[in-house]
Design a protein around this motif. Structure first.
Motif, PDB file in Angstrom:
ATOM      1  N   LEU A   1       0.870  -1.511  -0.038  1.00  0.00           N
ATOM      2  CA  LEU A   1       0.367   0.315   0.155  1.00  0.00           C
ATOM      3  C   LEU A   1       0.743   1.401  -0.380  1.00  0.00           C
ATOM      4  O   LEU A   1       1.741   1.678   0.321  1.00  0.00           O
ATOM      5  N   TYR A   2       0.020   2.014  -1.023  1.00  0.00           N
ATOM      6  CA  TYR A   2       1.525   3.393  -0.841  1.00  0.00           C
ATOM      7  C   TYR A   2       0.339   4.446  -0.524  1.00  0.00           C
ATOM      8  O   TYR A   2      -1.042   4.486  -0.982  1.00  0.00           O
ATOM      9  N   ARG A   3       1.141   5.855  -0.315  1.00  0.00           N
ATOM     10  CA  ARG A   3       0.182   7.349  -0.144  1.00  0.00           C
ATOM     11  C   ARG A   3       0.417   7.337  -1.806  1.00  0.00           C
ATOM     12  O   ARG A   3       1.684   8.557  -1.816  1.00  0.00           O
ATOM     13  N   ALA A   4      -0.380   7.802  -2.601  1.00  0.00           N
ATOM     14  CA  ALA A   4      -0.257   8.372  -4.245  1.00  0.00           C
ATOM     15  C   ALA A   4       0.134   9.657  -3.835  1.00  0.00           C
ATOM     16  O   ALA A   4       0.953  10.671  -4.916  1.00  0.00           O
TER      17      ALA A   4
ATOM     18  N   ARG B   1       1.590  11.200  -1.363  1.00  0.00           N
ATOM     19  CA  ARG B   1       3.169  11.791  -1.013  1.00  0.00           C
ATOM     20  C   ARG B   1       4.389  11.279  -1.457  1.00  0.00           C
ATOM     21  O   ARG B   1       5.322  11.063  -1.691  1.00  0.00           O
ATOM     22  N   MET B   2       3.870  10.041  -2.869  1.00  0.00           N
ATOM     23  CA  MET B   2       5.164   9.692  -3.290  1.00  0.00           C
ATOM     24  C   MET B   2       4.618   8.894  -4.603  1.00  0.00           C
ATOM     25  O   MET B   2       3.585   8.578  -4.903  1.00  0.00           O
ATOM     26  N   ARG B   3       5.546   8.743  -5.009  1.00  0.00           N
ATOM     27  CA  ARG B   3       5.688   7.818  -6.877  1.00  0.00           C
ATOM     28  C   ARG B   3       5.290   6.340  -6.622  1.00  0.00           C
ATOM     29  O   ARG B   3       5.581   5.588  -5.350  1.00  0.00           O
ATOM     30  N   ARG B   4       4.307   5.960  -7.446  1.00  0.00           N
ATOM     31  CA  ARG B   4       3.734   4.494  -7.672  1.00  0.00           C
ATOM     32  C   ARG B   4       5.455   3.490  -7.230  1.00  0.00           C
ATOM     33  O   ARG B   4       6.461   4.222  -8.337  1.00  0.00           O
ATOM     34  N   PRO B   5       5.829   3.005  -6.695  1.00  0.00           N
ATOM     35  CA  PRO B   5       6.457   2.291  -6.411  1.00  0.00           C
ATOM     36  C   PRO B   5       6.598   0.574  -7.369  1.00  0.00           C
ATOM     37  O   PRO B   5       5.084   0.559  -7.551  1.00  0.00           O
ATOM     38  N   TRP B   6       7.953   0.650  -8.018  1.00  0.00           N
ATOM     39  CA  TRP B   6       7.714  -0.709  -8.522  1.00  0.00           C
ATOM     40  C   TRP B   6       7.761  -2.082  -7.842  1.00  0.00           C
ATOM     41  O   TRP B   6       8.465  -1.880  -6.180  1.00  0.00           O
ATOM     42  N   THR B   7       6.626  -2.936  -7.271  1.00  0.00           N
ATOM     43  CA  THR B   7       7.204  -4.155  -6.595  1.00  0.00           C
ATOM     44  C   THR B   7       6.402  -5.582  -7.492  1.00  0.00           C
ATOM     45  O   THR B   7       5.557  -4.864  -8.370  1.00  0.00           O
ATOM     46  N   PRO B   8       6.187  -6.351  -7.389  1.00  0.00           N
ATOM     47  CA  PRO B   8       6.002  -7.587  -8.015  1.00  0.00           C
ATOM     48  C   PRO B   8       4.742  -8.395  -6.753  1.00  0.00           C
ATOM     49  O   PRO B   8       3.752  -8.995  -7.362  1.00  0.00           O
ATOM     50  N   PHE B   9       4.344  -7.709  -6.103  1.00  0.00           N
ATOM     51  CA  PHE B   9       3.511  -7.993  -5.197  1.00  0.00           C
ATOM     52  C   PHE B   9       2.397  -6.921  -5.864  1.00  0.00           C
ATOM     53  O   PHE B   9       2.389  -5.770  -6.274  1.00  0.00           O
ATOM     54  N   PRO B  10       0.509  -7.489  -5.439  1.00  0.00           N
ATOM     55  CA  PRO B  10      -0.709  -5.990  -5.355  1.00  0.00           C
ATOM     56  C   PRO B  10      -0.515  -5.215  -5.339  1.00  0.00           C
ATOM     57  O   PRO B  10       0.015  -5.011  -3.735  1.00  0.00           O
ATOM     58  N   LEU B  11      -0.240  -3.825  -5.446  1.00  0.00           N
ATOM     59  CA  LEU B  11       0.095  -2.741  -5.101  1.00  0.00           C
ATOM     60  C   LEU B  11      -1.315  -1.812  -5.406  1.00  0.00           C
ATOM     61  O   LEU B  11      -2.064  -2.162  -5.834  1.00  0.00           O
TER      62      LEU B  11
ATOM     63  N   ARG C   1      12.949   5.619   5.380  1.00  0.00           N
ATOM     64  CA  ARG C   1      11.897   5.082   3.746  1.00  0.00           C
ATOM     65  C   ARG C   1      13.707   4.901   3.413  1.00  0.00           C
ATOM     66  O   ARG C   1      12.553   4.017   2.050  1.00  0.00           O
ATOM     67  N   HIS C   2      14.034   5.443   2.819  1.00  0.00           N
ATOM     68  CA  HIS C   2      15.283   4.006   2.230  1.00  0.00           C
ATOM     69  C   HIS C   2      15.546   2.655   2.764  1.00  0.00           C
ATOM     70  O   HIS C   2      15.491   2.215   1.129  1.00  0.00           O
ATOM     71  N   ASP C   3      15.842   2.344   3.728  1.00  0.00           N
ATOM     72  CA  ASP C   3      15.799   0.895   3.911  1.00  0.00           C
ATOM     73  C   ASP C   3      14.617   0.259   3.186  1.00  0.00           C
ATOM     74  O   ASP C   3      14.895  -0.708   2.811  1.00  0.00           O
ATOM     75  N   LEU C   4      12.967   0.950   3.353  1.00  0.00           N
ATOM     76  CA  LEU C   4      12.437   0.430   2.649  1.00  0.00           C
ATOM     77  C   LEU C   4      12.003   0.437   1.688  1.00  0.00           C
ATOM     78  O   LEU C   4      11.503  -0.731   1.126  1.00  0.00           O
ATOM     79  N   LEU C   5      12.466   1.297   0.714  1.00  0.00           N
ATOM     80  CA  LEU C   5      12.526   1.074  -0.459  1.00  0.00           C
ATOM     81  C   LEU C   5      13.226   0.085  -1.269  1.00  0.00           C
ATOM     82  O   LEU C   5      13.428  -0.646  -1.866  1.00  0.00           O
ATOM     83  N   MET C   6      14.377  -0.071  -0.770  1.00  0.00           N
ATOM     84  CA  MET C   6      15.787  -0.828  -0.815  1.00  0.00           C
ATOM     85  C   MET C   6      14.884  -2.524  -1.057  1.00  0.00           C
ATOM     86  O   MET C   6      15.676  -3.272  -1.445  1.00  0.00           O
ATOM     87  N   LEU C   7      14.608  -2.416   0.604  1.00  0.00           N
ATOM     88  CA  LEU C   7      13.770  -3.454  -0.013  1.00  0.00           C
ATOM     89  C   LEU C   7      13.293  -4.146  -0.409  1.00  0.00           C
ATOM     90  O   LEU C   7      12.811  -4.961  -0.843  1.00  0.00           O
ATOM     91  N   LEU C   8      12.046  -3.498  -0.183  1.00  0.00           N
ATOM     92  CA  LEU C   8      11.152  -3.308  -1.161  1.00  0.00           C
ATOM     93  C   LEU C   8      11.707  -3.976  -2.591  1.00  0.00           C
ATOM     94  O   LEU C   8      10.893  -4.722  -3.666  1.00  0.00           O
ATOM     95  N   ALA C   9      12.822  -3.112  -3.584  1.00  0.00           N
ATOM     96  CA  ALA C   9      13.733  -3.281  -4.695  1.00  0.00           C
ATOM     97  C   ALA C   9      13.888  -4.573  -5.009  1.00  0.00           C
ATOM     98  O   ALA C   9      14.163  -5.226  -5.682  1.00  0.00           O
ATOM     99  N   GLY C  10      14.684  -5.404  -3.605  1.00  0.00           N
ATOM    100  CA  GLY C  10      14.696  -7.009  -3.068  1.00  0.00           C
ATOM    101  C   GLY C  10      14.157  -7.835  -3.476  1.00  0.00           C
ATOM    102  O   GLY C  10      14.482  -8.928  -3.503  1.00  0.00           O
TER     103      GLY C  10
END
Length: 158
Positions: free
Chosen positions: A43-46, A48-58, A139-148
């Motif tokens: 889930l994300y706040r559109a 407050r941030m850009r749509r993140p890339w993820t292989p999971f339902p977004l 925020r940085h670590d969560l984005l890095m986690l999501l990217a991996g």
């Protein structure tokens, strides 16, 4: 409580539940559950941030989205639409904690009343203050986690 998150690029700081880690999670006990948890959705706040890339339902968080934490409610431990008398946790918070959320597969198959709800990986408070039972990262670590993460990835709490 402070914890550590092991990523491919190193060990990172994390905030855990104020009650520590527990093998038997109970609603409202402030503990982070012990175990291996699949990622169900992001889930994300559109606003407050850009749509993140993820292989999971977004899903972009809507103004009336909440998460039911009432064990007596038939929607316990589910995403819900808030009503004026709803006691659900509002996802459109004034702070940034839920700007990006990984919903973990805890107590959702089947849902057992009182065994804990809304176990997320979300953004940390300043100073990594303890959570109500979630895992919180910068925020940085969560984005890095999501990217991996890949389909089938899980979060392991030890």
């Amino acid at each position: 409580m402070e914890g550590r998150l092991v990523l491919a690029h190193g060990v990172r700081r994390a905030a855990l539940g104020k009650g520590g880690v527990a093998a038997l999670k109970r609603e409202g006990d402030g503990t982070t559950p012990l175990g291996r948890f699949p990622i169900r959705q992001v889930l994300y706040r559109a606003d407050r941030m850009r749509r993140p890339w993820t292989p999971f339902p977004l899903r972009a968080i809507r103004a009336n989205d909440g998460w039911c934490e009432d064990p007596a409610d038939r929607n316990y431990n589910r995403l819900v639409t808030l009503s004026p008398k709803s006691g659900a946790d509002r996802l459109t918070r004034d702070d940034a904690l839920y700007d990006l959320v990984l919903v973990l597969g805890h107590n959702d198959g089947p849902r057992v009343k009182g065994r804990g709800s809304a176990i997320f990986v979300h953004l940390a408070r300043p100073g990594y203050a303890p959570t109500a039972g979630c895992i919180a990262l910068s925020r940085h670590d969560l984005l890095m986690l999501l990217a991996g993460l890949r389909r089938g990835s899980a979060i392991v709490v030890m």
